[in-house]
Design a protein around this motif. Sequence first.
Motif, PDB file in Angstrom:
ATOM      1  N   SER A  30       7.311  11.398 -16.360  1.00  0.00           N
ATOM      2  CA  SER A  30       6.494  10.290 -15.654  1.00  0.00           C
ATOM      3  C   SER A  30       5.296  10.811 -15.038  1.00  0.00           C
ATOM      4  O   SER A  30       5.204  11.839 -14.089  1.00  0.00           O
ATOM      5  CB  SER A  30       7.372   9.750 -14.636  1.00  0.00           C
ATOM      6  OG  SER A  30       8.764   9.662 -14.978  1.00  0.00           O
ATOM      7  N   GLY A  31       4.147  10.090 -15.423  1.00  0.00           N
ATOM      8  CA  GLY A  31       2.726  10.467 -15.335  1.00  0.00           C
ATOM      9  C   GLY A  31       1.947   9.469 -15.204  1.00  0.00           C
ATOM     10  O   GLY A  31       2.075   8.169 -15.439  1.00  0.00           O
ATOM     11  N   SER A  32       0.578   9.853 -14.369  1.00  0.00           N
ATOM     12  CA  SER A  32      -0.260   8.805 -14.150  1.00  0.00           C
ATOM     13  C   SER A  32      -1.228   8.451 -15.443  1.00  0.00           C
ATOM     14  O   SER A  32      -2.219   7.491 -15.196  1.00  0.00           O
ATOM     15  CB  SER A  32      -1.186   8.687 -12.821  1.00  0.00           C
ATOM     16  OG  SER A  32      -1.700  10.251 -13.146  1.00  0.00           O
ATOM     17  N   ARG A  33      -1.184   9.274 -16.373  1.00  0.00           N
ATOM     18  CA  ARG A  33      -2.222   9.296 -17.443  1.00  0.00           C
ATOM     19  C   ARG A  33      -1.604   9.507 -18.679  1.00  0.00           C
ATOM     20  O   ARG A  33      -1.596  10.508 -19.139  1.00  0.00           O
ATOM     21  CB  ARG A  33      -3.533  10.226 -16.953  1.00  0.00           C
ATOM     22  CG  ARG A  33      -4.678   9.718 -17.937  1.00  0.00           C
ATOM     23  CD  ARG A  33      -5.998  10.035 -17.053  1.00  0.00           C
ATOM     24  NE  ARG A  33      -7.037  10.393 -17.534  1.00  0.00           N
ATOM     25  CZ  ARG A  33      -8.372  10.566 -17.275  1.00  0.00           C
ATOM     26  NH1 ARG A  33      -8.447  10.379 -15.865  1.00  0.00           N
ATOM     27  NH2 ARG A  33      -9.465  10.850 -18.050  1.00  0.00           N
TER      28      ARG A  33
ATOM     29  N   LEU B 144      15.462   1.535  12.124  1.00  0.00           N
ATOM     30  CA  LEU B 144      15.181   0.869  11.080  1.00  0.00           C
ATOM     31  C   LEU B 144      13.495   1.144  10.822  1.00  0.00           C
ATOM     32  O   LEU B 144      12.586   0.117  10.680  1.00  0.00           O
ATOM     33  CB  LEU B 144      15.360  -0.644  10.826  1.00  0.00           C
ATOM     34  CG  LEU B 144      15.305  -0.956   9.236  1.00  0.00           C
ATOM     35  CD1 LEU B 144      16.102  -0.160   8.298  1.00  0.00           C
ATOM     36  CD2 LEU B 144      15.719  -2.509   9.369  1.00  0.00           C
TER      37      LEU B 144
ATOM     38  N   ARG C  36       2.641   5.380 -14.892  1.00  0.00           N
ATOM     39  CA  ARG C  36       1.701   4.547 -15.865  1.00  0.00           C
ATOM     40  C   ARG C  36       2.497   5.023 -17.414  1.00  0.00           C
ATOM     41  O   ARG C  36       2.258   4.106 -18.295  1.00  0.00           O
ATOM     42  CB  ARG C  36       0.263   5.013 -16.047  1.00  0.00           C
ATOM     43  CG  ARG C  36      -0.414   4.686 -14.929  1.00  0.00           C
ATOM     44  CD  ARG C  36      -1.173   3.376 -14.873  1.00  0.00           C
ATOM     45  NE  ARG C  36      -1.795   3.138 -13.502  1.00  0.00           N
ATOM     46  CZ  ARG C  36      -2.999   3.628 -13.411  1.00  0.00           C
ATOM     47  NH1 ARG C  36      -3.819   4.098 -14.328  1.00  0.00           N
ATOM     48  NH2 ARG C  36      -3.764   3.283 -12.058  1.00  0.00           N
TER      49      ARG C  36
ATOM     50  N   ARG D 181      12.985  14.753  -9.547  1.00  0.00           N
ATOM     51  CA  ARG D 181      11.390  14.764  -9.258  1.00  0.00           C
ATOM     52  C   ARG D 181      11.347  14.250  -7.767  1.00  0.00           C
ATOM     53  O   ARG D 181      10.399  14.716  -7.218  1.00  0.00           O
ATOM     54  CB  ARG D 181      11.084  13.451 -10.126  1.00  0.00           C
ATOM     55  CG  ARG D 181       9.739  12.964  -9.926  1.00  0.00           C
ATOM     56  CD  ARG D 181       8.723  14.233 -10.219  1.00  0.00           C
ATOM     57  NE  ARG D 181       7.225  13.603 -10.350  1.00  0.00           N
ATOM     58  CZ  ARG D 181       6.820  12.956 -11.568  1.00  0.00           C
ATOM     59  NH1 ARG D 181       7.428  13.008 -12.457  1.00  0.00           N
ATOM     60  NH2 ARG D 181       5.520  12.307 -11.600  1.00  0.00           N
TER      61      ARG D 181
ATOM     62  N   GLY E  86      15.249  13.026   2.382  1.00  0.00           N
ATOM     63  CA  GLY E  86      13.856  13.042   2.419  1.00  0.00           C
ATOM     64  C   GLY E  86      13.133  11.590   2.169  1.00  0.00           C
ATOM     65  O   GLY E  86      12.103  11.272   2.694  1.00  0.00           O
TER      66      GLY E  86
ATOM     67  N   LEU F 150       7.913   4.168   9.046  1.00  0.00           N
ATOM     68  CA  LEU F 150       6.945   5.228   9.266  1.00  0.00           C
ATOM     69  C   LEU F 150       7.520   6.544   8.547  1.00  0.00           C
ATOM     70  O   LEU F 150       8.549   6.962   8.403  1.00  0.00           O
ATOM     71  CB  LEU F 150       6.868   5.617  10.667  1.00  0.00           C
ATOM     72  CG  LEU F 150       6.588   4.303  11.498  1.00  0.00           C
ATOM     73  CD1 LEU F 150       7.155   4.909  12.785  1.00  0.00           C
ATOM     74  CD2 LEU F 150       5.165   3.907  11.461  1.00  0.00           C
ATOM     75  N   ARG F 151       6.313   7.045   7.869  1.00  0.00           N
ATOM     76  CA  ARG F 151       6.583   8.277   6.889  1.00  0.00           C
ATOM     77  C   ARG F 151       7.094   9.679   8.041  1.00  0.00           C
ATOM     78  O   ARG F 151       7.875  10.263   7.678  1.00  0.00           O
ATOM     79  CB  ARG F 151       5.629   8.517   6.209  1.00  0.00           C
ATOM     80  CG  ARG F 151       5.341   7.612   5.035  1.00  0.00           C
ATOM     81  CD  ARG F 151       4.931   8.615   3.733  1.00  0.00           C
ATOM     82  NE  ARG F 151       5.655   9.729   3.360  1.00  0.00           N
ATOM     83  CZ  ARG F 151       5.140  10.458   2.154  1.00  0.00           C
ATOM     84  NH1 ARG F 151       4.054  10.261   1.730  1.00  0.00           N
ATOM     85  NH2 ARG F 151       6.155  11.365   1.922  1.00  0.00           N
ATOM     86  N   LYS F 152       6.470   9.233   9.307  1.00  0.00           N
ATOM     87  CA  LYS F 152       7.106  10.474  10.194  1.00  0.00           C
ATOM     88  C   LYS F 152       7.305   9.767  11.476  1.00  0.00           C
ATOM     89  O   LYS F 152       6.400   8.951  11.901  1.00  0.00           O
ATOM     90  CB  LYS F 152       5.488  11.143  10.166  1.00  0.00           C
ATOM     91  CG  LYS F 152       5.278  12.225   9.186  1.00  0.00           C
ATOM     92  CD  LYS F 152       3.963  13.019   9.668  1.00  0.00           C
ATOM     93  CE  LYS F 152       3.688  14.079   8.642  1.00  0.00           C
ATOM     94  NZ  LYS F 152       2.023  14.557   8.873  1.00  0.00           N
ATOM     95  N   ASP F 153       8.376  10.541  12.021  1.00  0.00           N
ATOM     96  CA  ASP F 153       8.663   9.937  13.415  1.00  0.00           C
ATOM     97  C   ASP F 153       9.621  10.955  14.104  1.00  0.00           C
ATOM     98  O   ASP F 153      10.573  11.281  13.618  1.00  0.00           O
ATOM     99  CB  ASP F 153       9.238   8.760  13.304  1.00  0.00           C
ATOM    100  CG  ASP F 153      10.008   8.210  14.716  1.00  0.00           C
ATOM    101  OD1 ASP F 153       9.381   8.570  15.537  1.00  0.00           O
ATOM    102  OD2 ASP F 153      10.868   7.164  14.574  1.00  0.00           O
TER     103      ASP F 153
ATOM    104  N   ILE G 238       0.833  -1.112  -0.038  1.00  0.00           N
ATOM    105  CA  ILE G 238      -0.006  -0.092  -0.126  1.00  0.00           C
ATOM    106  C   ILE G 238       0.842   1.176  -0.001  1.00  0.00           C
ATOM    107  O   ILE G 238       0.658   2.117  -0.664  1.00  0.00           O
ATOM    108  CB  ILE G 238      -0.948  -0.019   1.200  1.00  0.00           C
ATOM    109  CG1 ILE G 238      -1.704  -1.160   1.442  1.00  0.00           C
ATOM    110  CG2 ILE G 238      -1.604   1.590   1.329  1.00  0.00           C
ATOM    111  CD1 ILE G 238      -2.677  -1.439   2.442  1.00  0.00           C
ATOM    112  N   SER G 239       1.774   1.176   0.966  1.00  0.00           N
ATOM    113  CA  SER G 239       2.669   2.490   0.944  1.00  0.00           C
ATOM    114  C   SER G 239       3.981   2.559   0.210  1.00  0.00           C
ATOM    115  O   SER G 239       4.578   3.765  -0.062  1.00  0.00           O
ATOM    116  CB  SER G 239       3.113   2.795   2.407  1.00  0.00           C
ATOM    117  OG  SER G 239       3.632   1.583   3.050  1.00  0.00           O
TER     118      SER G 239
END
Lengths: 543, 543
Positions: A365-368, A261, A299, A237, A243, A264-267, A184-185
């Motif tokens: 690079s894009g999604s559509r 290790l 995509r 990009r 980061g 988590l995106r934030k800590d 998912i992440s």
Amino acid sequence: MVRRLAPRWPVWLFPWRAACTPGAFVQQRTWAGATRTPLWGRLHGVAGVSPLVRRGSSSTSSQAPEVVLTCERYPVRRLPFSTVSEEDLATFERIIPSRVITDPEELEASNVDWLRTMRGCSKVLLKPRTSEEVSHILRYCHERNLAVNTQGGNTGLVGGSVPVFDEIILSTALMNQVVSFQDISGILVCQAGCILEELSRYVEERDFIMPLDLGAKGSCHIGGNLATNAGGLRFLRYGSLHGTVLGLEVVLADGTVLNCLTSLRKDNTGYDLKQLFIGSEGTLGVITAVSILCPPKPRAVNVAFLGCPGFAEVLQTFSTCKRMLGEILSAYEFMDAECMQLVRHHLHLASPVQESPFYVLVETSGSRVEHDAEKLSSFLEHALGSGLVTDGTLATDQGKIKMLWALRERITEALTRDGYVYKYDISLPVDRLYDLVTDLRARLGSQAKHVVGYGHLGDGNLHLNVTAEAFSPSLLGDLEPYVYEWTAGQRGSVSAEHGVGFKKQSVLGYSKPPEALRLMQQLKTLLDPKGILNPYKTLPTQA
Amino acid sequence: MVRRLAPRWPVWLFPWRAACTPGAFVQQRTWAGATRTPLWGRLHGVAGVSPLVRRGSSSTSSQAPEVVLTCERYPVRRLPFSTVSEEDLATFERIIPSRVITDPEELEASNVDWLRTMRGCSKVLLKPRTSEEVSHILRYCHERNLAVNTQGGNTGLVGGSVPVFDEIILSTALMNQVVSFQDISGILVCQAGCILEELSRYVEERDFIMPLDLGAKGSCHIGGNLATNAGGLRFLRYGSLHGTVLGLEVVLADGTVLNCLTSLRKDNTGYDLKQLFIGSEGTLGVITAVSILCPPKPRAVNVAFLGCPGFAEVLQTFSTCKRMLGEILSAYEFMDAECMQLVRHHLHLASPVQESPFYVLVETSGSRVEHDAEKLSSFLEHALGSGLVTDGTLATDQGKIKMLWALRERITEALTRDGYVYKYDISLPVDRLYDLVTDLRARLGSQAKHVVGYGHLGDGNLHLNVTAEAFSPSLLGDLEPYVYEWTAGQRGSVSAEHGVGFKKQSVLGYSKPPEALRLMQQLKTLLDPKGILNPYKTLPTQA
Ligand SMILES: Cc1cc2nc3c(=O)[nH]c(=O)nc-3n(C[C@H](O)[C@H](O)[C@H](O)COP(=O)(O)OP(=O)(O)OC[C@H]3O[C@@H](n4cnc5c(N)ncnc54)[C@H](O)[C@@H]3O)c2cc1C
Ligand SMILES: Cc1cc2nc3c(=O)[nH]c(=O)nc-3n(C[C@H](O)[C@H](O)[C@H](O)COP(=O)(O)OP(=O)(O)OC[C@H]3O[C@@H](n4cnc5c(N)ncnc54)[C@H](O)[C@@H]3O)c2cc1C
């Protein structure tokens, strides 16, 4: 060279517009309307396979002359570390049975750097598989006062990856397991010795991409990438590893395992300790595992390879790109005409566009698919119509995209085949970026075979390279400190992405004030009081 | 509450599709087809003006009861720092004439934190204008062994921004100058005391945006943002400050000015020292200036505010968003029904959509209006059609976008008006994010007025808040260590973005191993050997 075809606007513009539906958009076209298959044919033999994985068998290594020992070429004195004894070897053998390498031929590849400008004389190469083994090894080395050189893929360009004297080489080559991947992440956790290209493949199968990519991907390790804070081709990009890296596991000089290790995106639970090790080039600890955020796989990926009549146009094309391509712009690379000559001559890659003073590679690079095609189409129409660009070609399928990228990615390799390479990797204000190249060409005259400029223009990062038949102190004298002073005069960085290693220690002062150099030294002393980790590297030399 | 209107598909779908041309797309619509102006009217009075800039005159502060002294509420002992003498004041007066504040009324605002849960008893507030003045002040304090509490906008939520005893308050309020802005690259250099909202305005006028945004923007300083490594509302798109900050100027405890204020996207000349200070909450140095990369201002911004029938749907809507909106997704925030009740009750903001168990706010930012509209339209059609979302409203003009954002941004404020607030700011695996809220509701029963969950779902960041009439040790006992153990059980972070400050020191061990806590302490000792910078904060309490 390719024959100049005058741009035939109506022919080009019409199919372009039509191409804005997904189906019609997968064809690679040149802008004069004709598909130049012969050129692609020539490129084809090498594209898609990283040159580096095959390097061992390349003609360069076998024919190349013996590399001079670093301690003979440079005025450097061995520090009073212990020397590896039979007893030490026996201890290592107990910690990592059958993974203690002392065979001179096997050691050779690890004692010499990728550029073949440095050679150590280490007598032992260790190949741990786990962080516990690394911890055990370092605890022992720390007690015994044995110096250690961590090595990833050995693709570093500043002499950081190989020993200077007889440091033990600690290779991450067998620490190559993926620990977990969150679908998912997009969070990947893996050991430090995973090869970047293999990780790319792994996450791409799961519809994600690695947030970094570089020409050395076929050999470099993710741990080495973090240790050098590698920039590379996707920096524009996806930004810096500071980061995108979420967590690290590091073994400190005394064998302590520092487990940061998290996935988590934030800590914000206190100081972000992992940051210390990103870019510390193996001098503060050995990175053993990594947690990193992977962006979703786009995509639609398109690559345009363009010819520009001058550097001013390269810059204007960049501004136009940013404005018209916006969030889908994923790379903006440039190279000069001499770079193209070198890849043609040494690697037999041919330019897919007419000869030009400059070339740029634009990736989106894009999604559509159809949205990206429309954006790119408007941009290219504008760039060609306004004379910013004189010729170009577009690739939308993976094979051809790789071929275009090869032109840019393999410049480093072509340079090493040209002779001895003086390498500079600097950050400059983007509008002054190329002035230094022009300036040096005039300054060096016939002393140099080639003076070339290329790099990550979108990040203000110039790779300036000078080749000559052989190493020459007088040429070096004309280059340094001139290049560094010029850079400092523009408040640039004397090492944008390659790091400091052995080669750039003495020039740190051009980009960092004395207070910063002092703090670096204090951090080193705090984390590695005996200085056993990658000695002779990265830290400023005493003035 | 708004009357439930059954979704009338044909009516909705038709104008939506039509809306995919730029002109037709600027109208804010609800999905039942009618524009709900009365609701917007109700929102209008507060939107666009940050609540915080007006806080001084709000009814809360004037009516609120006196805040208990921190040293009386908590078992904390004053460390043996010197006490500010008349002579010290005279020295400060020489360094920064007329900017040494000792007036008790003026001091009051700086001694009490935003949440009104902490109160120090500092006798002096210093307002330097330059880093040289800060350096001069710290050199003196260091010699005299005087403790110093740096303060930005005083919006911190963990008690880090106010003194615990009589620490000198060093305010960055007058260090509010923009130093430079590069129009091509979007690199902003400014002093640490610039207010985030003012910087936003400044760069927006130049066609860029700040890479971060938070509900406290009207008061918080960029230096405070860096010191706390603030996350906020744009984190999902633009990532962490560790990636977007390019340079820092910091004054160390002994007055040394550490100038790492480069404006380069890439600089690998040795250790990346600035990273140490990002998120160090004023305990390692005083940030005096910042260089930060601003992304281009998007041409099109859209905000959809949606009602979801359950948390499972909130998650699925997120996955759908990521897939269908791709690179233009810039925020994904959620709030539960109780949050909506609180903003309605305390701030008189009304929901623009029908009552739902959950609400999500989706923001897109892109470079081409019609492309974004098309992507959003496909997404919304899918979300509504598949039952992920039951009602929603869309805003495309700035005023209405601000109103929708206010619903989410002002939850913190609504909570403080509800009573004593127990605040938890945690990172969790996204699929378990809301379980803790449900769990706690059952556990606390009628002890709590409200147990609410909201936050930056896209970053796995839950703001869990419990309100009660007043502070109660027994309620606290039911909350802690339960919440922390629960979080640690999921390998989450006990402080996702708010930091440690005074309040979370004792819980660091739930998210960091002992080796990491030890290294934090060593770094503190290295950089601030006398411990004068923000004592009693951020570092782990001794076990
Ligand atoms: C063709 C080519 C193209 C390149 N392109 C780029 C580019 O675009 N951008 C860029 O930034 N660089 C580039 N480089 C440089 C190089 O590839 C990078 O620096 C890369 O990140 C090094 O990774 P590595 O695994 O090969 O590390 P090595 O070369 O083995 O080591 C590099 C340094 O990191 C240390 N190190 C390695 N692994 C660890 C570890 N696990 N823990 C601690 N320290 C460690 C070593 O001691 C050494 O100091 C290029 C190199 C080549 C040959
Ligand atoms: C309504 C509201 C919404 C919020 N939303 C968010 C959010 O979405 N995300 C988020 O992360 N936070 C959020 N916060 C918390 C807070 O706003 C942030 O932590 C903010 O970054 C603090 O900035 P400040 O200038 O107010 O710092 P202060 O509160 O003044 O200080 C915070 C800490 O930083 C230190 N400090 C301040 N300035 C400096 C400096 N120049 N040098 C060194 N140390 C310094 C202080 O000593 C203190 O430890 C919110 C707060 C409120 C009230």
